[in-house]
Design an enzyme around this catalytic site. Sequence first.
Site, PDB file in Angstrom:
ATOM      1  N   ARG A 156      28.258  37.029  42.369  1.00  0.00           N
ATOM      2  CA  ARG A 156      29.512  36.511  41.811  1.00  0.00           C
ATOM      3  C   ARG A 156      29.669  35.026  42.124  1.00  0.00           C
ATOM      4  NH1 ARG A 156      35.085  39.501  43.234  1.00  0.00           N
ATOM      5  NH2 ARG A 156      34.665  38.575  45.269  1.00  0.00           N
ATOM      6  N   LYS A 258      36.041  33.054  41.142  1.00  0.00           N
ATOM      7  CA  LYS A 258      36.738  33.005  42.428  1.00  0.00           C
ATOM      8  C   LYS A 258      36.672  31.579  42.957  1.00  0.00           C
ATOM      9  CE  LYS A 258      37.344  35.865  46.559  1.00  0.00           C
ATOM     10  NZ  LYS A 258      38.609  36.487  46.122  1.00  0.00           N
ATOM     11  N   GLU A 294      46.320  40.986  36.244  1.00  0.00           N
ATOM     12  CA  GLU A 294      46.067  41.355  37.635  1.00  0.00           C
ATOM     13  C   GLU A 294      47.141  40.791  38.548  1.00  0.00           C
ATOM     14  OE1 GLU A 294      42.670  39.740  39.743  1.00  0.00           O
ATOM     15  OE2 GLU A 294      42.343  38.275  38.154  1.00  0.00           O
TER      16      GLU A 294
END
Length: 410
Positions: A156, A258, A294
């Site tokens: 990721r 992220k 989210e």
Amino acid sequence: MILKDGAACLRNLIHLFRPASSSLTSKGRDFDKRFPDQNGSFSTASYCQVAFELGACYFCTSHVASLQQPGKPSVFSSDDEYADLDWDNLGFSIKPADYMYTMKCSKHENFKQGQLSRYANIELSPSAAGVYEGTKAYRTEDGRILLFRPDLNASRMKIGAERMCMPSPSVDQFVDAVKQIALANKRWVPPPGKGTLYIRPLLIGSGPVLGLGPAPEYTFLAYASPVGNYFKEGSAPLNLYIEEEFVRAAPGGAGGVKAMSNYAPVLKALIRAKSRGFSDVLYLDSVNRKNVEEVSSCNIFVVKGNVISTPATNGTILEGITRRSVIEIARDYGYQVEERVIPVDELINADQVFCTGTAVVVAPVGSITYQNKRVEFKTGSRSVYQELYSTLVGIQTGVIEDKKGWTVEV
């Protein structure tokens, strides 16, 4: 007071230690300039000053050299089984463990071997920015230390780094760094049932750049801190607030990365919601303001009968590793899991709702407030979240046999 032949003695010491450091070599040259006559005399003050400089330089050089031996956590081992900490009241705040891992590379280069060092502030260009990860180390009942799917965190980070035009460590380099941090900080891993060691790998553009463009240098580092529950409610159900004014991410942006810039936009809405007594904020899509996306720090799941639904990761939602793991576990238990668009009206009519994330693990949602209306959901020991939570944590802590190959022993 005048000392005879002191210069000659000190010069001999300098030449003895010169091979250890270029800093000592420079001290020797400095001495030669200040005291050119080997048979000359000099005062006590001058003698002590140069001797002090030599000793301090040699001590610092030797100490730093010992810290900079790459890939050898055993150098940092401690006889203490645990750090001196109140394990029953960890909370979720930074309590830096002893050591961090640092690795650098320049633009168009690959990351090379990093090193462990004492946790400390780092020197950065004011224009630094970057992406980061979050993973945990768990202590088992028999004393082992386990990591949970760190390869997925590495993958990721690579995806996020590519989106932000940054080089990134390889998967093996990333996992090795996390292993080293967990091992070097072993005494900071809480006892079983008391918490976890949260590990924060961080990739930053550490070189200076004023204009809009990639940084000329990048730094990868990782540090650790023991943590307890993320939310102040502990394991109690969360009370979420659906935000209609602010959005978290937009199509084509970096909502699925992220990155530091991905979390700053939620702070204003989050602070406002918490001041009103809510646990966290649930965001809607930026286009229609009608579909669930989210929560500030975690993914969300909706349960209706035997169907578990979660918003699809379409670029505006972070692909959580806990989310992915929970989906697999739920399917193993026979639930029908759907990744799709979820209208807010469907959420309001759900039987159960829960959140997932590395920090929050699997957390039940007790209520959601939308347009000044509060809707409550089923929670408790027989709820779906509890079944999924128990299995996930059981695997992470070694209580349940890991048949999926998710855990990595340090």
